[in-house]
Design an enzyme around this catalytic site. Structure first.
Site, mmCIF file in Angstrom:
data_model
loop_
_atom_site.group_PDB
_atom_site.id
_atom_site.type_symbol
_atom_site.label_atom_id
_atom_site.label_comp_id
_atom_site.label_asym_id
_atom_site.label_seq_id
_atom_site.Cartn_x
_atom_site.Cartn_y
_atom_site.Cartn_z
ATOM 1 N N ASP A 479 -2.336 -0.379 -10.817
ATOM 2 C CA ASP A 479 -1.561 0.822 -10.507
ATOM 3 C C ASP A 479 -2.358 2.082 -10.831
ATOM 4 O OD1 ASP A 479 0.632 2.233 -9.608
ATOM 5 O OD2 ASP A 479 2.060 1.202 -10.902
ATOM 6 N N ASP A 548 7.218 2.500 -3.498
ATOM 7 C CA ASP A 548 8.084 2.181 -4.634
ATOM 8 C C ASP A 548 9.540 2.041 -4.216
ATOM 9 O OD1 ASP A 548 6.106 2.034 -6.508
ATOM 10 O OD2 ASP A 548 6.372 4.064 -7.278
#
Length: 747
Positions: A479, A548
């Site tokens: 990430d 997301d």
């Protein structure tokens, strides 16, 4: 030593030695002395003017010409001077250098403290290799610069790959302000420009504008590919659709700052430029040093947008990604994030693992919250060791349990970031990127580590590789959760200069080192969702976390937009909770599962709180994904032109034996019934059994419907490929937020 004879490592001081991904012309390829070079693939051709002592330029990039000579095209493109301008026509070149006088922006801008800015590159010689790739070596004796153009036309995908390398052969440093991968000409018949914008949790939104006389410019200085400025464009003719019309697409394979522009000028020249966007003074070449641009990927089609996407998909799978997992099925994920967030406990995670295996998961990925003091997003980043407070026995028991259930074990890292509240930052506050004298812009209570410092990359490699080895990790979710506004490096080498170029290359190098040390390791590129999705990062990773947002309606749009450049096998798509935590919208399990099937399927929900009915539906959806993922991930991908209330996508196996199509009704419609649906890509001479295999519950509004009369939910009915492709099927009346999946099998 001449730059064209140097090794890749010597020639590209600021660029890893991938060049065109192993596609550079062979160093032993013959030098040729020719006025032009033709690069040919099955339906595409590039003709480049390469006369020694003159500026090289692209004569033709478009359909393959079977009966036309390059000399003919050069003659037919002859132009004259016009009143009000220079007494000669100034043609384009591969870089449109500043000193050439070309109207519009230059593709190469450099100087030595204000001097040596008037560059003109002319051909020295050409290296040709088997007719589909070329190296054009040019120089400018006035400025002491050399330009090497590497251009390949991939014979399988018909996608062109191109880079420009600049070498400083002078005795003083040169500052490069702008250097495009290649100035690509755009045909005047193309009238519409499609780009991709968006935001966090709503990436890859399509945006179309009419091509106008002037400049279309998008700049990204976020330090990553970004949510809102994807480095890709598609130009279309007036009649272009998914299935017909002339279209061209271009993408810069780069995960850092970039500039994308298209220019249409009154002199009739039209071109696209893509390259890195440098901070002031960021790219300075000392004498003997070189810089190579990121790779530009360019494709054209006379058969519409879906055909263009198929070319990009084939190029990505065959020529960009490294092929380590090409023959491995894309495993069903279970990711823990939306089930537990930071509230970790071994008992709860074990129960989730058992439930995930029960519904069909093949990989269990432990997300954020397992390390250091990481009980929230306020602390712990950089302290990459298992938290004894949460896991007094370590993570080995959980990892072993996951494997005993038949799943691979994966784990989350955010290696490029550090929290001020961390042991790492307290020990090394100098290890972060910053601009001297400028206060850090707050973002998620984290700073960006300076990976251009060897000691930082070494620290991260040691910590990550130890976790991978100790726990038997086969998958990393990598990430990167913030923009980089002040990317100054405090290292001695960089001396406070902007460092996004070197930072991006250092990220690539770290991932590459980890994968070489653990060849079975798969890595997912996540950056607050889809903020690092490009062909540059996919040279080193295996999957993109696209957004997301797990809201299935949003995902229908996001996945459709991304599919213009990315195939379903790399698009991470998860079944989220019934109520999306971002949109607060409540959606059925049937819609959530159907949406996730048309990507690289996974789950990201609390399985312990789901109803038994929804768990059974999810289990059936996963079984369908497993049954059909070979067609989904290895077939030809199609989008259909549909009204706004429908989203139709599908994949047809390369042998045309099988197909799977998703038809999502996302909203209501003004007509009595939905329209007809045609199935592209089928063999018109074959017969196919047509069935609706999803959803599992009753989904039509009124009965009897075509579903009943053709028995589509059970045995199905058989039709010719011609009837299904040309005539199509009348869609049944559906409620909004319904997604049906058609399966076709040749008999």
């Amino acid at each position: 030593m001449k730059p064209e004879d140097q090794s890749d490592q010597q020639r590209t001081n600021f660029q890893n030695s991938e060049g065109l991904g192993g596609c550079l012309p062979d160093k032993t390829a013959p030098l040729i002395d020719a006025d032009y070079v033709r690069l040919s693939a099955s339906d595409t051709e590039i003709i480049i003017y390469t006369k020694k002592g003159e500026r090289p330029y692209i004569v033709h990039w478009g359909p393959r010409l079977a009966h036309s000579s390059a000399e003919e095209l050069i003659a037919l493109s002859n132009r004259q001077w016009a009143h009000g301008g220079p007494a000669m026509d100034i043609g384009q070149s591969l870089s449109n250098e500043l000193a050439t006088g070309v109207a519009g922006p230059s593709g190469f801008v450099a100087h030595r403290q204000g001097d040596d800015w008037a560059t003109i590159f002319t051909v020295e010689h050409v290296r040709d290799d088997i007719g589909n790739q070329v190296r054009i070596i040019c120089s400018d004796l006035n400025t002491g610069l050399k330009a090497i153009y590497d251009i390949k036309l991939d014979p399988l995908s018909n996608v062109a790959l191109a880079t420009t390398s600049i070498s400083n052969d002078g005795d003083k440093p040169i500052n490069i302000d702008w250097c495009v991968a290649l100035c690509m000409p755009i045909d005047e018949s193309l009238t519409t420009l499609k780009s991709f914008t968006g935001r966090w949790a709503m990436e890859f939104q399509e945006q179309a504008v009419s091509i106008f006389r002037g400049s279309y410019v998008r700049e990204n200085k976020s330090g990553r590919t970004s949510h809102d400025n994807f480095p890709g464009l598609i130009a279309m003719s007036a009649n272009a659709s998914e299935s017909s019309g002339r279209v061209v697409g271009l993408h810069l394979g780069w995960s850092g700052n970039n500039r994308v522009r298209m220019d249409r000028h009154s002199d009739g020249h039209n071109s696209v430029q893509m390259g890195e966007l440098f901070h002031p003074g960021e790219m300075v070449l000392a004498p003997g040093q070189s810089y190579t641009t990121p790779i530009l990927y360019a494709a054209q089609s006379e058969n519409g947008l879906s055909d263009l996407s198929q070319k990009f998909h084939q190029c990505l799978n065959a020529s960009v990604m490294d092929g380590r997992i090409a023959n491995k099925p894309r495993l069903v994920h279970y990711n823990t994030w939306e089930a537990v967030y930071f509230d970790h406990s071994e008992d709860r995670l074990t129960a989730l693992a058992e439930k995930a295996a029960e519904v069909g998961a093949e990989r269990f990925v432990l997300d954020d919250g397992w390390f250091g003091s990481r009980r929230s997003d306020q602390s712990g980043l950089g302290d990459w060791w298992v938290s004894k407070d949460v896991y007094p026995n370590g993570l080995e028991p959980l990892a072993d349990k996951v494997r005993s259930l038949g799943m691979e074990f994966g784990i989350w890292f955010e290696p490029e970031m550090v929290n001020p509240d961390s042991d790492l930052f307290r020990a090394h506050p100098e290890w972060v990127l910053e601009a001297k004298g400028v206060e850090q812009i707050p973002s998620r209570q984290q700073y960006v580590l300076d990976l251009t410092r060897p000691e930082v990359s070494e620290y991260l490699y040691e910590k990550i590789s130890k976790i991978v080895d100790d726990l038997g990790v086969t998958y990393i979710k990598w990430d990167m959760n913030r923009d980089i506004q002040h990317p100054g490096s405090g290292s001695t080498e960089n001396a406070g200069r902007g460092a996004i170029h070197k930072q991006t290359k250092s990220v690539y190098a770290l991932i590459d080192r980890l994968r070489k040390a653990s060849p079975e390791l798969e890595i997912e590129s996540c950056s607050s969702g889809g903020a690092r999705a490009d062909y540059g990062i996919l040279r080193y990773t295996d999957r993109i976390w696209l957004s997301d947002s797990n809201d299935a309606l949003d995902r229908q749009k996001i996945q459709r937009g991304a599919s213009h450049f990315f195939p379903p096998n790399v698009l991470g798509s998860h079944v989220g909770p019934k109520q999306c935590h971002i949109t607060k919208r409540t959606l059925s399990m049937e819609l959530r599962a159907a949406t996730a099937i048309f990507g690289h399927m996974g789950m990201e929900l609390d399985l312990l709180s789901e109803s038994a009915e929804d768990l059974e539906t999810l289990k059936q959806g996963i079984a369908i994904y497993k049954q059909h993922r070979n067609v989904l991930h290895n077939g030809k991908f199609y989008r259909l032109d549909t009204p706004d209330y429908l989203n139709v996508m599908g994949s047809v196996s390369l042998d045309q034996q099988a197909a799977l199509f998703s038809c999502a009704k996302t909203d209501g419609h003004a007509t009595t019934l939905p329209g007809r649906l045609q199935f592209p890509g089928l063999d018109k001479t074959r017969r196919y059994r047509l069935k609706i295999i999803w959803p599992v519950s009753d989904f039509v509004v009124t009965k009897p419907s075509i579903v009943d009369t053709l028995d589509l939910s059970d045995e199905g009915s058989v039709f010719s490929g011609e009837a299904l492709t040309v005539y199509g099927i009348q869609l049944p009346l559906l409620y909004p937020e319904t997604c049906i999946i058609f399966a076709l099998q040749s008999i």
